[in-house]
Design an enzyme around this catalytic site. Structure first.
Site, PDB file in Angstrom:
ATOM      1  N   GLY A  47       0.833  -1.186   0.000  1.00 42.70           N
ATOM      2  CA  GLY A  47       0.000   0.000   0.000  1.00 42.70           C
ATOM      3  C   GLY A  47       0.870   1.240   0.000  1.00 42.70           C
ATOM      4  O   GLY A  47       2.003   1.200   0.504  1.00 42.70           O
ATOM      5  N   GLN A  52       2.706   9.967   1.409  1.00 42.41           N
ATOM      6  CA  GLN A  52       4.006   9.292   1.498  1.00 42.41           C
ATOM      7  C   GLN A  52       4.929   9.657   0.336  1.00 42.41           C
ATOM      8  O   GLN A  52       6.130   9.427   0.412  1.00 42.41           O
ATOM      9  CB  GLN A  52       3.826   7.765   1.525  1.00 42.41           C
ATOM     10  CG  GLN A  52       3.167   7.272   2.799  1.00 42.41           C
ATOM     11  CD  GLN A  52       3.097   5.756   2.789  1.00 42.41           C
ATOM     12  OE1 GLN A  52       2.163   5.186   2.242  1.00 42.41           O
ATOM     13  NE2 GLN A  52       4.098   5.111   3.376  1.00 42.41           N
ATOM     14  N   CYS A  90       5.642  -0.226   7.113  1.00 43.18           N
ATOM     15  CA  CYS A  90       5.269   0.981   6.379  1.00 43.18           C
ATOM     16  C   CYS A  90       6.477   1.434   5.580  1.00 43.18           C
ATOM     17  O   CYS A  90       7.587   1.468   6.120  1.00 43.18           O
ATOM     18  CB  CYS A  90       4.838   2.060   7.377  1.00 43.18           C
ATOM     19  SG  CYS A  90       4.336   3.601   6.596  1.00 43.18           S
ATOM     20  N   LEU A  91       6.259   1.781   4.324  1.00 36.60           N
ATOM     21  CA  LEU A  91       7.381   2.222   3.478  1.00 36.60           C
ATOM     22  C   LEU A  91       8.005   3.513   4.013  1.00 36.60           C
ATOM     23  O   LEU A  91       9.138   3.829   3.687  1.00 36.60           O
ATOM     24  CB  LEU A  91       6.921   2.408   2.027  1.00 36.60           C
ATOM     25  CG  LEU A  91       6.505   1.112   1.310  1.00 36.60           C
ATOM     26  CD1 LEU A  91       5.973   1.427  -0.078  1.00 36.60           C
ATOM     27  CD2 LEU A  91       7.655   0.121   1.229  1.00 36.60           C
ATOM     28  N   HIS A 132      -4.739   1.280   7.402  1.00 37.63           N
ATOM     29  CA  HIS A 132      -3.381   1.832   7.510  1.00 37.63           C
ATOM     30  C   HIS A 132      -3.212   2.992   6.520  1.00 37.63           C
ATOM     31  O   HIS A 132      -2.703   4.059   6.883  1.00 37.63           O
ATOM     32  CB  HIS A 132      -2.372   0.706   7.232  1.00 37.63           C
ATOM     33  CG  HIS A 132      -0.940   1.122   7.222  1.00 37.63           C
ATOM     34  ND1 HIS A 132      -0.002   0.613   8.099  1.00 37.63           N
ATOM     35  CD2 HIS A 132      -0.269   1.971   6.406  1.00 37.63           C
ATOM     36  CE1 HIS A 132       1.177   1.161   7.828  1.00 37.63           C
ATOM     37  NE2 HIS A 132       1.048   1.987   6.798  1.00 37.63           N
ATOM     38  N   GLU A 133      -3.657   2.784   5.275  1.00 36.49           N
ATOM     39  CA  GLU A 133      -3.464   3.818   4.244  1.00 36.49           C
ATOM     40  C   GLU A 133      -4.367   5.028   4.497  1.00 36.49           C
ATOM     41  O   GLU A 133      -3.949   6.168   4.297  1.00 36.49           O
ATOM     42  CB  GLU A 133      -3.725   3.244   2.848  1.00 36.49           C
ATOM     43  CG  GLU A 133      -2.803   2.079   2.466  1.00 36.49           C
ATOM     44  CD  GLU A 133      -1.327   2.360   2.665  1.00 36.49           C
ATOM     45  OE1 GLU A 133      -0.910   3.520   2.512  1.00 36.49           O
ATOM     46  OE2 GLU A 133      -0.578   1.419   2.990  1.00 36.49           O
ATOM     47  N   HIS A 136      -2.882   7.342   6.926  1.00 35.03           N
ATOM     48  CA  HIS A 136      -1.883   8.256   6.353  1.00 35.03           C
ATOM     49  C   HIS A 136      -2.527   9.564   5.893  1.00 35.03           C
ATOM     50  O   HIS A 136      -1.900  10.618   5.945  1.00 35.03           O
ATOM     51  CB  HIS A 136      -1.194   7.607   5.144  1.00 35.03           C
ATOM     52  CG  HIS A 136      -0.032   6.716   5.492  1.00 35.03           C
ATOM     53  ND1 HIS A 136       1.074   7.170   6.167  1.00 35.03           N
ATOM     54  CD2 HIS A 136       0.201   5.403   5.228  1.00 35.03           C
ATOM     55  CE1 HIS A 136       1.940   6.170   6.308  1.00 35.03           C
ATOM     56  NE2 HIS A 136       1.427   5.080   5.762  1.00 35.03           N
TER      57      HIS A 136
HETATM   58 NI    NI Z   1       2.347   3.203   5.711  1.00 38.19          NI
END
Ligand code: NI
Length: 167
Positions: A47, A52, A90-91, A132-133, A136
């Site tokens: 994701g 991000q 998480c990236l 989660h997304e 963000h």
């Molecule tokens: Ni993330």
């Protein structure tokens, strides 16, 4: 198409509330979605939310069994009281994993890449990724959701400690 630079935890873009998207079919948004999908694949993520990649807009891409999808202006609501705890990464927080408790089932609503309304119900990993997304887009990172910080650590160490069973 370029691979976009991913903001890491500590960058203020990850802590602000993102703005709704007016028109998902606008050429700039189409390009953003395509670049985000490529960036997510390149980084082996499941994701990626627009903040991000330093774009404070309410959309994310994610990878499910049906391939890469996009959800624009998502709205989520929990279905029922049941929660589930699972490890997340998480990236924007590379190398780390944490155990997060979230509602197990959700209802989602939003727009697809063509601007058409989409809605449905999700559970398990899909529900987790969407939550989660969407977090963000509200400036929330998964460690801010954690109840037990002893279940937070480097992926390599956690995998070693668990005999390689964490994902
Ligand atoms: Ni993330």
């Amino acid at each position: 198409m370029p691979i976009l630079k991913i903001a890491r935890m500590g960058h203020p873009v990850l802590l602000r509330e993102a703005e709704p998207v007016d028109d998902p079919t606008h050429p700039e948004i189409r390009r953003l979605i395509a670049d985000m999908a490529e960036t997510m694949q390149d980084a082996s993520g499941i994701g990626l939310a627009a903040p991000q990649v330093h774009v404070p807009l309410r959309l994310f891409v994610w990878r499910g069994t049906a391939g890469v999808s996009v959800l624009v202006n998502p709205e989520l609501e929990p279905l029922g009281e049941e929660t589930e705890s699972a490890w997340e990464g998480c990236l924007s927080i590379p190398g780390l994993r944490g155990c997060v408790t979230r509602p197990k089932r959700i209802r989602f609503r939003g727009l697809d890449a063509e601007g058409n309304p989409v809605s449905g119900e999700a559970e398990g990993l899909t529900a987790r990724v969407m939550q989660h997304e969407t977090d963000h887009l509200d400036g929330v990172l998964y460690p801010m959701r954690m109840e037990d910080l002893s279940l937070f650590g480097f992926t390599e160490e956690l995998a070693r400690a668990a005999g390689g069973t964490t994902r």
